[in-house]
Enzyme design. Structure first.
Site, PDB file in Angstrom:
ATOM      1  N   CYS A 129       3.541   3.347  -3.238  1.00 48.37           N
ATOM      2  CA  CYS A 129       3.439   4.788  -2.885  1.00 48.37           C
ATOM      3  C   CYS A 129       2.879   5.368  -1.542  1.00 48.37           C
ATOM      4  CB  CYS A 129       2.342   5.376  -3.775  1.00 48.37           C
ATOM      5  SG  CYS A 129       2.865   5.039  -5.601  1.00 48.37           S
ATOM      6  N   ALA A 130       3.943   5.065  -0.401  1.00 50.52           N
ATOM      7  CA  ALA A 130       3.534   5.025   1.102  1.00 50.52           C
ATOM      8  C   ALA A 130       3.396   6.250   1.620  1.00 50.52           C
ATOM      9  CB  ALA A 130       4.463   3.991   1.750  1.00 50.52           C
ATOM     10  N   PRO A 189       2.869   9.771   3.408  1.00 47.60           N
ATOM     11  CA  PRO A 189       3.581   9.963   4.788  1.00 47.60           C
ATOM     12  C   PRO A 189       3.691   8.605   5.483  1.00 47.60           C
ATOM     13  CG  PRO A 189       1.813  11.089   5.166  1.00 47.60           C
ATOM     14  CD  PRO A 189       1.503  10.602   3.796  1.00 47.60           C
ATOM     15  N   GLY A 190       2.783   7.698   5.332  1.00 49.51           N
ATOM     16  CA  GLY A 190       2.903   6.258   5.954  1.00 49.51           C
ATOM     17  C   GLY A 190       1.814   5.881   6.573  1.00 49.51           C
ATOM     18  N   GLY A 191       0.471   6.544   6.478  1.00 48.92           N
ATOM     19  CA  GLY A 191      -0.425   6.058   7.285  1.00 48.92           C
ATOM     20  C   GLY A 191      -0.948   4.857   7.180  1.00 48.92           C
ATOM     21  N   LYS A 192      -1.117   4.192   5.822  1.00 48.67           N
ATOM     22  CA  LYS A 192      -1.532   2.840   5.635  1.00 48.67           C
ATOM     23  C   LYS A 192      -0.643   1.893   6.058  1.00 48.67           C
ATOM     24  CE  LYS A 192      -4.263   4.596   1.799  1.00 48.67           C
ATOM     25  NZ  LYS A 192      -3.698   5.982   1.927  1.00 48.67           N
ATOM     26  N   ASP A 240       8.612   5.096  -1.946  1.00 45.59           N
ATOM     27  CA  ASP A 240       8.129   6.187  -2.278  1.00 45.59           C
ATOM     28  C   ASP A 240       9.276   6.734  -3.188  1.00 45.59           C
ATOM     29  OD1 ASP A 240       6.188   8.420  -3.063  1.00 45.59           O
ATOM     30  OD2 ASP A 240       5.316   7.880  -1.065  1.00 45.59           O
ATOM     31  N   ASP A 253      10.928   4.385  -7.382  1.00 46.19           N
ATOM     32  CA  ASP A 253      10.220   4.846  -8.388  1.00 46.19           C
ATOM     33  C   ASP A 253       9.051   3.676  -8.548  1.00 46.19           C
ATOM     34  OD1 ASP A 253       8.616   5.691 -10.741  1.00 46.19           O
ATOM     35  OD2 ASP A 253      10.317   6.815 -11.405  1.00 46.19           O
ATOM     36  N   CYS A 285      -7.782   8.974  -3.543  1.00 42.14           N
ATOM     37  CA  CYS A 285      -8.669  10.048  -2.849  1.00 42.14           C
ATOM     38  C   CYS A 285      -9.251  10.834  -3.822  1.00 42.14           C
ATOM     39  CB  CYS A 285      -7.913  10.687  -1.827  1.00 42.14           C
ATOM     40  SG  CYS A 285      -6.309  11.592  -2.481  1.00 42.14           S
TER      41      CYS A 285
END
Length: 460
Positions: A289-290, A292-295, A313, A340, A411
């Site tokens: 579930c990436a 917007p891609g930070g991790k 995603d 998915d 989060c």
């Protein structure tokens, strides 16, 4: 440049979009700021504070309205209700705005919106509040601690009761009451803007210098330390080593250093999930579930161009966000793919050295960034999200190779979504062991609220 009246009208439009039409607050605010980029820094700051502050303090503001209006808050026309709310926020929280100006501009706005017949009502309520704001009868914090905390910090009572139960606090005890207050203050604080240095493109010091040349102040971050459970990350370099807090900018996307991909906007608590993963050279990492891609980008950069990160995603929009950030940061060892996470992909079974599962959650740890979460989320929704997390964990656990790691993060601050799901996972998948578990609480001057559980899969 828009004048003060127009800026207030923009704030009113944001408030109506959120409270009447269901738009997410951060989306509504960002959309207006993007549309009106010509606003100068002072107007942008006023607009943002007025919109965010009013949304953040809705329970308190509506309580105040209830003390001075003969018409119940729920019966007031939506436009008038929102005009009153923004007026009260200015009177109660913005010392630089004279009360008379807040009242006058609210009346003008009511007339401009076609409510000439209600302008006298708006004027009467706001001027009464202005005269009596120091004598408002608040709930008694000693006899009604939940009610007082709810009104004063604009937090729904059920969330306060949830946290009271989960942290075993007795709000009639001063120490526990103070701890709850600290948590609520952090949830209401102005969130710092934290960036992660793209270490593949520049050093931390080089970025500080570059930002200074662009008129931006950058200062080092400290790593979150106050956890509720388990041990801190001690085996990897602190995430704070590549994190900076920035201030003094106007429009972050307009900064050349941003456009060149020299940094990525990311909270330091979020950085800890990738830090916990501690990828090795040539690892295959799957982020399910990436967006917007930070991790995913952080892990790809930690591997210094080796290995491969597959960032997945659910929707085309999220994949587009991923691709844009990958391209901007010029990171080669990562690709974006639509998938998915609840649907199994047997082709990846036992293939990943690391699986990152930063899953959909209630977001109670990021309320300071998304002001309306506290009003949107419900306990039944938390239960649904916890169930969805279990569904995804059941699927993605199969992607971890023997000896590999699964990083489960959210989060939020909710045991049903976090600790209870971790215990369920360990009982359901006995080939995994828990290496580390952290519940990070938000801090007024630090990171967001975040949960991280690190699992190790047994070797065959």
């Amino acid at each position: 440049m828009a004048d003060a009246v127009n800026t207030r009208e923009l704030a009113l439009d944001i408030l109506l979009s959120v409270t009447k039409h269901g738009t997410h607050s951060h989306t509504a605010i960002a959309g207006v700021l993007e549309k009106y980029q010509y606003l100068d820094k002072k107007d942008r700051a006023f607009l943002t504070r007025l919109a965010e502050g009013t949304l953040e303090n809705l329970i308190r503001i509506d309580y105040i309205i209830g003390q001075f209006s003969k018409v119940p808050v729920s019966k007031i026309k939506p436009v008038i209700r929102c005009i009153l709310r923004t007026g009260i926020y200015q009177i109660s929280f913005m010392d630089a705005v004279p009360d008379a100006a807040a009242c006058n501009e609210a009346v003008r706005l009511a007339k401009k919106k076609g409510f000439h017949n209600l302008s006298g009502y708006v004027n009467g309520v706001l001027r009464s509040i202005s005269r009596s704001k120091e004598a408002i009868p608040w709930p008694d914090p000693k006899t009604q601690p939940v009610r007082w905390l709810s009104v004063y910090y604009s937090m729904p009572e059920w969330i306060i009761e949830l946290w009271t139960k989960e942290f075993h606090w007795d709000l009639h005890r001063p120490k526990d009451f103070t701890q709850m207050e600290q948590l609520l203050k952090a949830a209401a604080a102005q969130a710092p803007v934290t960036i992660r240095v793209n270490t593949a493109r520049c050093t931390k010091q080089q970025l500080i210098q570059r930002l200074a040349e662009e008129g931006v102040t950058a200062e080092p971050c400290t790593q979150p330390q106050e956890d509720v459970t388990a041990d801190p990350c001690t085996t990897q370099p602190p995430a704070a080593l590549c994190a900076l807090k920035i201030t003094g900018y106007d429009h972050i996307k307009a900064l050349p250093s941003f456009q060149e991909g020299l940094f990525y906007v990311q909270d330091i608590s979020s950085m800890l999930a990738a830090q916990a993963a501690a990828p090795g050279k040539d690892d295959f990492v799957l982020d399910v579930c990436a967006a917007p891609g930070g991790k995913a980008l952080q892990i790809a950069q930690m591997m210094q161009g080796s290995g491969h990160v597959l960032a997945r995603d659910l929707t085309p929009h999220k994949i587009q966000l991923l691709k844009e950030n990958i391209q901007r940061c010029q990171t080669a060892n990562i690709e974006a793919q639509q998938w998915d996470a609840t649907i199994p992909d047997p082709a990846l079974y036992a293939k990943a050295d690391i699986v990152i599962a930063d899953l959909p959650c209630s977001g109670l740890g990021v309320m300071r960034r998304k002001k309306d979460i506290r009003y949107r989320i419900t306990l039944p929704q938390i239960k649904e999200l916890a169930s969805l997390q279990r569904d995804i964990l059941s699927v993605v656990s199969h992607y971890v190779k023997p000896g590999g790691k699964l990083i489960y993060s959210t989060c939020t601050i909710s045991r049903r979504e976090n600790g209870e799901n971790t215990q369920w996972f360990l009982q359901t998948f006995p080939d995994f062991t828990l290496l580390q578990e952290r519940q990070i609480l938000p801090k007024a001057d630090g990171g967001d609220g975040f949960y991280i559980a690190q699992f190790l899969k047994a070797r065959a």
